[in-house]
Write an enzyme that holds these catalytic residues in place. Sequence first.
Site, PDB file in Angstrom:
ATOM      1  N   GLU A 173       0.608  -1.118  -0.320  1.00  0.00           N
ATOM      2  CA  GLU A 173      -0.533  -0.074  -0.026  1.00  0.00           C
ATOM      3  C   GLU A 173       0.544   1.258   0.354  1.00  0.00           C
ATOM      4  O   GLU A 173       0.508   2.613   0.727  1.00  0.00           O
ATOM      5  CB  GLU A 173      -1.240  -0.076   1.520  1.00  0.00           C
ATOM      6  CG  GLU A 173      -2.203  -0.892   1.072  1.00  0.00           C
ATOM      7  CD  GLU A 173      -2.929  -1.181   2.013  1.00  0.00           C
ATOM      8  OE1 GLU A 173      -3.122   0.357   2.952  1.00  0.00           O
ATOM      9  OE2 GLU A 173      -3.811  -1.871   2.206  1.00  0.00           O
ATOM     10  N   GLU A 292      -5.244  -8.729  -0.541  1.00  0.00           N
ATOM     11  CA  GLU A 292      -5.952  -8.129   1.455  1.00  0.00           C
ATOM     12  C   GLU A 292      -7.586  -8.210   0.612  1.00  0.00           C
ATOM     13  O   GLU A 292      -7.467  -7.455   0.148  1.00  0.00           O
ATOM     14  CB  GLU A 292      -5.569  -7.199   1.803  1.00  0.00           C
ATOM     15  CG  GLU A 292      -3.761  -7.183   2.662  1.00  0.00           C
ATOM     16  CD  GLU A 292      -3.462  -5.832   2.928  1.00  0.00           C
ATOM     17  OE1 GLU A 292      -4.858  -5.012   3.570  1.00  0.00           O
ATOM     18  OE2 GLU A 292      -2.095  -6.024   3.519  1.00  0.00           O
TER      19      GLU A 292
HETATM   20  O1  AHR Z   1      -4.516  -6.129   6.930  1.00  0.00           O
HETATM   21  C1  AHR Z   1      -4.765  -4.631   7.572  1.00  0.00           C
HETATM   22  C2  AHR Z   1      -4.273  -3.305   7.267  1.00  0.00           C
HETATM   23  O2  AHR Z   1      -5.146  -3.035   5.812  1.00  0.00           O
HETATM   24  C3  AHR Z   1      -3.062  -3.794   6.356  1.00  0.00           C
HETATM   25  O3  AHR Z   1      -2.043  -4.111   7.456  1.00  0.00           O
HETATM   26  C4  AHR Z   1      -2.748  -3.027   5.273  1.00  0.00           C
HETATM   27  O4  AHR Z   1      -1.716  -3.319   4.414  1.00  0.00           O
HETATM   28  C5  AHR Z   1      -3.508  -2.636   5.093  1.00  0.00           C
HETATM   29  O5  AHR Z   1      -3.756  -1.156   5.231  1.00  0.00           O
END
Ligand code: AHR
Length: 515
Positions: A173, A292
């Site tokens: 990110e 994610e």
């Molecule tokens: O999964 C939780 C968080 O969400 C992670 O660390 C990040 O990559 C995202 O913003």
Amino acid sequence: MRKVEALIDRDFAVGETDRRLFGAFVEHLGRCVYGGIYEPTHPTADAHGFRGDVLALVRELKPSIMRYPGGNFVSGYNWEDGVGPREGRPRRLDLAWLSTETNEFGTNEFVDWCRAADIEPMLAVNLGTRGSDAARNLLEYCNHPGGTAWSDLRRQHGWEKPHGIKFWCLGNEMDGLWQMERKTAEEYGRIAVETAKMMKWVDPTIELAACGSTSRTMPTYGAWENTVLEHSFDFIDFISLHTYLNNYAGDTAAFLASPDLMDAFIEEVVAMADAVAARRRSRKRLMLTFDEWNVWYRTRRRGKDRVKPGWPVAPHILEEVYTMVDALAFGGACISLLNHADRVKSACLAQLVNAIAPIMTQTGGSAWRQTIFYPFADMSNLGRGRVLQSRVDCPTYAATYYDPRGSEDLTFPIPAAPYLKLSVVHDTAGGHLTIFALNRHLTESMPLDLVARGFRELALDRATQLRHDELGATNTLERPDNVKPAPLGNVTVAGERIQMQFAPASWNVVRLQAR
Ligand code: AHR
């Protein structure tokens, strides 16, 4: 509801699911590692300190690949802190989650845990506070057989054989303000390509994923992908996507429609990647890693327990307690991933234990399955094979999904969400056809008539449904089995025709033997 009709054809497939589509994520975050997968003093712990009760649930969930060590955490992580004799490992402030990292658990322990769980490890490198040098050294430490300083250090630490880690993420990110050493697209594109190049020189067999936008709501969405891919296209294999579905607005119908925005997101990123390829007159097709995805909002931006004061070790943060309705939205996300199996070749449920997770534990006590455990286990255990194209004739509804960005209130219209969200997977090796069906109607049951053209000798193998009278029902320490699948009745199979009846607000899985 009037009868819903669907048609699939044995010869018309979207694509084959990659085994990496069924991945999850372990971050140094709250109690995901400490008190989650690793707790040496737990009664079920093995000689490595791995919790046996958690491992047993992980084997049931059957994730195929595991991303580590972050997430936001990785952007401040010194991987060297987590290897070598434990007594020499430093305690550090973790600025991602405002906690103290003891470094008791690091890369080698993670690889051992993956081997114990029969899961492929996926590592992310720190492109925030570190860069290409730390990344290539970590790769050399992990994958080089020996005869160099870093590879011999691994052997000296007790891991004689190289770990052979194939899948690597180039940071996390990197477009987000919350990220340590956030980058512009130009800056990240440059560091990503230089790191990729060096890592592939160290080990040409690896596969690399560059960071796409943190979400479809980012102000730089699209422009970010374009710039990053212009720099890195020739050296990477995957571009990443992240999505956390929410119900901040308390609009259940819109929440259940929101996985349809994941479909749009995937299709847009495919178009962006292919546009970069076209400008190069390249036939290379980048694949997508949805590294994610989950439902997450109660403990997110406005949640009180996002951080705890005093720099605690393994605090109780992000311990989202999932409801029945969360499991339905989550099931919709599973279907979105399956139905894009041609381009989404890797995906990670974020995360695995305690922090926004399908598995919850009590430190020193028991472990149990959250509601979202079940759709994931269904997809992972039964969703491997050829995803077939499906045609659905079904009533639709209009919804407006709310997805805040910072202090801005963004809304996304979903003009026609079919009440039925459907995916059908043909497992040619095992001879099964599996139907994953989400009935998004909150009050009406759904009769479905599905014609499976080309499947002449179908026979019912098993059918389950996940539903609860209370959409807010949860599984907790006291009531771990409050929400769980039950047999689905009323399935009839005649020739190529399958007739089913789905309860309102239900997740259904029907498996047929298909010769
Ligand atoms: O999964 C939780 C968080 O969400 C992670 O660390 C990040 O990559 C995202 O913003």
